[in-house]
Design a protein around this motif. Structure first.
Motif, short mmCIF file in Angstrom:
data_model
loop_
_atom_site.label_atom_id
_atom_site.label_comp_id
_atom_site.label_asym_id
_atom_site.label_seq_id
_atom_site.Cartn_x
_atom_site.Cartn_y
_atom_site.Cartn_z
N LYS A 186 0.83 -1.20 0.00
CA LYS A 186 0.00 0.00 0.00
C LYS A 186 0.87 1.26 0.00
O LYS A 186 0.54 2.25 -0.66
CB LYS A 186 -0.91 -0.02 1.22
N VAL A 187 1.98 1.22 0.72
CA VAL A 187 2.91 2.36 0.71
C VAL A 187 3.50 2.58 -0.68
O VAL A 187 3.66 3.72 -1.14
CB VAL A 187 4.02 2.14 1.76
N GLN A 188 3.81 1.46 -1.38
CA GLN A 188 4.39 1.57 -2.72
C GLN A 188 3.41 2.24 -3.69
O GLN A 188 3.84 3.02 -4.57
CB GLN A 188 4.78 0.18 -3.25
N GLY A 190 1.29 4.47 -2.87
CA GLY A 190 1.39 5.90 -2.53
C GLY A 190 2.61 6.54 -3.16
O GLY A 190 2.58 7.72 -3.58
N LYS A 191 3.71 5.77 -3.24
CA LYS A 191 4.92 6.27 -3.91
C LYS A 191 4.67 6.52 -5.40
O LYS A 191 5.23 7.44 -6.00
CB LYS A 191 6.06 5.27 -3.72
N LEU A 192 3.84 5.67 -6.01
CA LEU A 192 3.49 5.85 -7.43
C LEU A 192 2.82 7.21 -7.63
O LEU A 192 3.17 7.96 -8.56
CB LEU A 192 2.56 4.72 -7.87
N VAL A 193 1.86 7.54 -6.77
CA VAL A 193 1.17 8.82 -6.87
C VAL A 193 2.14 9.97 -6.59
O VAL A 193 2.15 11.00 -7.28
CB VAL A 193 -0.03 8.85 -5.90
N GLU A 194 2.99 9.80 -5.58
CA GLU A 194 3.93 10.85 -5.20
C GLU A 194 4.90 11.17 -6.33
O GLU A 194 5.16 12.34 -6.65
CB GLU A 194 4.70 10.41 -3.95
N LEU A 195 5.46 10.13 -6.98
CA LEU A 195 6.41 10.36 -8.07
C LEU A 195 5.73 11.01 -9.26
O LEU A 195 6.31 11.88 -9.92
CB LEU A 195 7.06 9.03 -8.47
N SER A 196 4.49 10.62 -9.55
CA SER A 196 3.77 11.26 -10.67
C SER A 196 3.55 12.74 -10.39
O SER A 196 3.63 13.57 -11.32
CB SER A 196 2.44 10.54 -10.90
N PHE A 219 -6.48 8.85 -7.50
CA PHE A 219 -5.42 8.46 -6.57
C PHE A 219 -5.96 7.59 -5.45
O PHE A 219 -5.29 6.64 -5.00
CB PHE A 219 -4.77 9.72 -5.98
N LYS A 220 -7.19 7.84 -5.01
CA LYS A 220 -7.80 7.04 -3.95
C LYS A 220 -8.05 5.62 -4.42
O LYS A 220 -7.88 4.67 -3.66
CB LYS A 220 -9.10 7.70 -3.48
N ASN A 221 -8.46 5.47 -5.67
CA ASN A 221 -8.69 4.13 -6.21
C ASN A 221 -7.39 3.33 -6.29
O ASN A 221 -7.40 2.10 -6.19
CB ASN A 221 -9.32 4.23 -7.60
N ILE A 222 -6.28 4.03 -6.46
CA ILE A 222 -4.99 3.35 -6.54
C ILE A 222 -4.49 2.97 -5.15
O ILE A 222 -4.12 1.82 -4.90
CB ILE A 222 -3.95 4.22 -7.27
N THR A 223 -4.48 3.92 -4.26
CA THR A 223 -3.92 3.68 -2.93
C THR A 223 -4.89 2.99 -1.99
O THR A 223 -4.46 2.36 -1.02
CB THR A 223 -3.47 5.00 -2.31
N GLY A 224 -6.18 3.13 -2.27
CA GLY A 224 -7.18 2.54 -1.39
C GLY A 224 -7.43 3.33 -0.15
O GLY A 224 -8.06 2.86 0.80
N SER A 225 -6.99 4.59 -0.10
CA SER A 225 -7.22 5.43 1.07
C SER A 225 -7.34 6.90 0.65
O SER A 225 -6.98 7.25 -0.47
CB SER A 225 -6.08 5.27 2.08
#
Length: 225
Positions: A186-188, A190-196, A219-225
């Motif tokens: 789940k943290v990874q 979040g890293k995807l969204v952060e780098l984008s 972004f919520k659909n990706i990270t789940g939060s």
């Protein structure tokens, strides 16, 4: 009585006795066959002959008409068109990865330099087989892949990153979908969204996997939060 006369008399008596015995045995044999139904009466052959004469002649070209079929026993088979109409529409298989796209407003060598510096800051290394950059993040077994998005193609190696022929119009960021969104997986994401977002800060916009502007819901659909 002489011996010759006596012998002749006995021979005649024996023949007569044998004849009568043969007649009696034959009579009982015939009676027994009739009692068992093995002997047919004289009228039997006349009856059979009469029936044969009364049998209607059938023309060799005549075909017997088929027996009527009950409607309840007939089941209509579906036609191909009916099967197509009732079949559910085909669906595409779900994507096996999460992806975001960053399209740059003004691609040039200066922007390429900034992109290269950002990749170094994330400790991304070039994969010659995939021709993309891999940022390990928190899960090296499922890194963030940074590829050339616009136009789609391979990323330039480090020594050719500042070449004018390799100006990047956009990048795509891809992470394989984990089986469960928990812990480091789940943290990874979040890293995807952060780098984008960091790529977009260089002068570009973020798109979702359908090439539509990304939103917080994306972004919520990706990270789940």
């Amino acid at each position: 009585m002489s011996a010759h006369t006596l012998a002749l008399t006995l021979a005649i008596a024996a023949g007569w006795l044998s004849f009568n015995t043969l007649v009696i045995v034959g009579y009982f044999f015939v009676c027994k066959k009739e009692a068992l139904g093995l002997a047919a009466p004289d009228s039997f052959w006349l009856t059979v002959a009469g029936k044969r004469n009364k049998t209607p002649a059938v023309s060799p070209r005549a075909k017997p008409s088929p027996a009527p079929v009950k409607e309840s026993m007939v089941t209509a088979e579906p036609t191909p068109s009916a099967e197509l109409d009732s079949a559910p529409p085909p669906t595409l298989p779900p994507s096996a990865s999460y992806s975001l796209f960053v399209i740059f407003d003004r691609p040039d060598v200066t922007l390429n330099q900034k992109i290269h510096a950002l990749l170094q800051a994330w400790e991304a290394h070039y994969d010659a087989t995939l021709q993309v950059y891999l940022a390990s993040g928190v899960t090296p077994q499922n890194p963030i892949r940074v590829a050339n998005a616009y136009p789609p193609g391979s990323m330039p190696v480090e020594e050719m990153f500042l070449d004018e022929a390799n100006v990047l119009g956009g990048v795509s960021l891809i992470v394989e979908k984990p089986k469960r969104k928990r812990g480091f997986d789940k943290v990874q994401l979040g890293k995807l969204v952060e780098l984008s977002e960091e790529f977009a800060a260089l002068g570009g916009s973020i798109l979702d996997e359908e090439r539509q502007p990304a939103s917080r819901k994306t972004f919520k659909n990706i990270t789940g939060s």
